[in-house]
Design a protein around this motif. Sequence first.
Motif, mmCIF file in Angstrom:
data_model
loop_
_atom_site.group_PDB
_atom_site.id
_atom_site.type_symbol
_atom_site.label_atom_id
_atom_site.label_comp_id
_atom_site.label_asym_id
_atom_site.label_seq_id
_atom_site.Cartn_x
_atom_site.Cartn_y
_atom_site.Cartn_z
ATOM 1 N N ALA A 199 -56.740 20.137 -12.606
ATOM 2 C CA ALA A 199 -56.441 20.669 -13.180
ATOM 3 C C ALA A 199 -56.535 20.500 -14.249
ATOM 4 C CB ALA A 199 -56.055 21.823 -11.937
ATOM 5 N N GLY A 200 -55.717 20.060 -14.749
ATOM 6 C CA GLY A 200 -55.441 20.349 -16.149
ATOM 7 C C GLY A 200 -56.582 19.189 -16.554
ATOM 8 N N MET A 201 -56.710 18.199 -16.300
ATOM 9 C CA MET A 201 -58.268 17.533 -16.908
ATOM 10 C C MET A 201 -58.895 18.347 -17.291
ATOM 11 S SD MET A 201 -58.959 13.474 -16.155
ATOM 12 C CE MET A 201 -60.101 12.371 -17.888
ATOM 13 N N ALA A 202 -59.592 19.129 -15.909
ATOM 14 C CA ALA A 202 -60.890 20.006 -16.063
ATOM 15 C C ALA A 202 -60.674 20.667 -17.020
ATOM 16 C CB ALA A 202 -60.989 20.465 -14.582
ATOM 17 N N GLU A 203 -59.223 21.919 -17.059
ATOM 18 C CA GLU A 203 -59.542 22.975 -18.537
ATOM 19 C C GLU A 203 -60.129 22.098 -19.765
ATOM 20 O OE1 GLU A 203 -55.833 24.306 -17.753
ATOM 21 O OE2 GLU A 203 -55.922 25.353 -15.960
ATOM 22 N N GLU A 204 -59.226 20.852 -19.677
ATOM 23 C CA GLU A 204 -59.456 20.199 -20.860
ATOM 24 C C GLU A 204 -60.962 19.988 -21.513
ATOM 25 O OE1 GLU A 204 -58.210 18.823 -25.292
ATOM 26 O OE2 GLU A 204 -57.189 20.310 -23.491
ATOM 27 N N VAL B 87 -63.437 21.691 -20.252
ATOM 28 C CA VAL B 87 -64.275 23.100 -20.370
ATOM 29 C C VAL B 87 -63.683 23.055 -21.954
ATOM 30 C CG1 VAL B 87 -64.498 25.293 -19.393
ATOM 31 C CG2 VAL B 87 -64.113 23.620 -17.803
ATOM 32 N N ARG B 88 -62.264 22.811 -22.062
ATOM 33 C CA ARG B 88 -62.210 23.440 -23.627
ATOM 34 C C ARG B 88 -63.137 22.420 -24.712
ATOM 35 N NH1 ARG B 88 -59.301 22.293 -28.059
ATOM 36 N NH2 ARG B 88 -58.980 19.929 -27.372
ATOM 37 N N LEU B 89 -62.887 20.809 -24.108
ATOM 38 C CA LEU B 89 -64.034 20.284 -25.226
ATOM 39 C C LEU B 89 -65.049 20.278 -25.204
ATOM 40 C CD1 LEU B 89 -61.767 17.023 -24.798
ATOM 41 C CD2 LEU B 89 -61.936 18.141 -26.774
ATOM 42 N N PHE B 90 -65.803 21.310 -23.540
ATOM 43 C CA PHE B 90 -67.531 21.060 -23.587
ATOM 44 C C PHE B 90 -68.142 22.418 -22.896
ATOM 45 C CE2 PHE B 90 -66.419 16.337 -24.192
ATOM 46 C CZ PHE B 90 -67.397 15.997 -24.934
ATOM 47 N N PRO B 91 -67.600 23.165 -23.475
ATOM 48 C CA PRO B 91 -67.543 25.100 -23.009
ATOM 49 C C PRO B 91 -68.794 25.030 -22.149
ATOM 50 C CG PRO B 91 -67.407 24.902 -25.019
ATOM 51 C CD PRO B 91 -67.486 23.777 -24.978
ATOM 52 N N ALA C 141 -67.008 20.111 -14.521
ATOM 53 C CA ALA C 141 -66.001 19.162 -15.120
ATOM 54 C C ALA C 141 -64.790 19.281 -13.930
ATOM 55 C CB ALA C 141 -65.008 21.105 -16.166
ATOM 56 N N ALA C 142 -64.469 19.921 -12.701
ATOM 57 C CA ALA C 142 -63.605 19.571 -11.921
ATOM 58 C C ALA C 142 -64.204 18.546 -11.200
ATOM 59 C CB ALA C 142 -63.410 21.289 -10.780
ATOM 60 N N ASP D 248 -55.407 12.824 -24.129
ATOM 61 C CA ASP D 248 -56.192 12.561 -25.035
ATOM 62 C C ASP D 248 -57.701 13.173 -25.557
ATOM 63 O OD1 ASP D 248 -55.537 11.107 -27.859
ATOM 64 O OD2 ASP D 248 -58.198 10.116 -26.690
ATOM 65 N N ALA D 249 -57.860 13.649 -26.269
ATOM 66 C CA ALA D 249 -59.232 13.898 -26.261
ATOM 67 C C ALA D 249 -59.964 13.192 -26.197
ATOM 68 C CB ALA D 249 -59.732 15.174 -27.839
ATOM 69 N N ASN D 250 -60.059 12.340 -26.639
ATOM 70 C CA ASN D 250 -60.731 10.867 -26.432
ATOM 71 C C ASN D 250 -61.360 10.264 -25.775
ATOM 72 O OD1 ASN D 250 -63.154 8.586 -28.493
ATOM 73 N ND2 ASN D 250 -61.028 7.126 -27.243
#
Length: 350
Positions: free
Chosen positions: A251-256, A258-262, A269-270, A294-296
Amino acid sequence: MAKYERRVVAAAEAALAQRKYVTAIDVLTGAGWLHARHVDVWRQGRAGSLEELAAVDGARMADAVAVLARWAGERGLTPGEAPYLSAARDRAELRFTASGDDGPFRVHWVSPDMSEARRRRLAERQAEAPDLTVVEAARPWECADCRGTGPYLIMENAEPHCLTCADLDHLVLLPAGNAALSRRAKKESGLAAVVVRFNARRKRYERLGVLVEEAALARAEEQCLADEEVRLRRRERDRERRTDEDLRFQAGMAEEIVRLFPGCPPERAAEIARHAAERGSGRVGRTAAAKVLDANAVTLAVIASVRHLDTDYDRLLMAGVPRAEARDRIRADIDRVLAGWRPPGGGRTG
């Protein structure tokens, strides 16, 4: 800061966030100069030095460790030296570089936030001699002593030996799959060795089982029968805990994502997060960097999904197109999809 220095610092920060300590191995693998399988080969005693397996020379490895030391000093981390012994029959000291100037490579850096009890456990674990490691032969080989061969080999004095010449042929193989039985049999056995095989698909060594004395195995089986019900209940609790941890991480990775790729649909994303972070998959979502979001690393997971689901990449591979050429052909398609998902002015991932 040079590009390689940024890679070293990023790898160090990811390791520190995940484990509260950092080693030279962490930064060399995190920077992409070594694969985990190379470290395994080195630890098995099958390479003269880690430098032989790295994508960079000893000088660049030394530079990276110097960057690590400066960064660790600035962060207030505590240095300590760890022994590095091979899992070969002779337990030889492992060498990092061909020159043998390895002192800085043996330093590990510990966060001041780590509890004293955990520091003691870490020091005790690092001081322990590694398990003897026997390798399932993947290709024809010859014993350095008897010139015979066999399904398994173990290194001694930098050369392969059969189990007979290594005095291990009286042991029996307990296949992997029952952790409690393996742990107890290994503890009961005066002599034991872990058996591994190389998984070419996942590009890593995986545990095949453990060689133990036959009498030790019998004693361990009796112990396991005595408390089987208790262990079943514990396994069920552990399974539930791991499932909950995985769901929260995904869930945290899916949120990240969407944050990086709205522009990425939430359900996509999920799915990317679920696939990339699957336990035991070896995918990018299970790396140390991804575990701290990590964003990368997260971006690499998104790119992998787009490559397979939104381009002709898989079809090209099935048609026999070399992987590098196939990636070149579909790069523009990946950039197009990512551009549609990024926020305005988000730039190009590459």
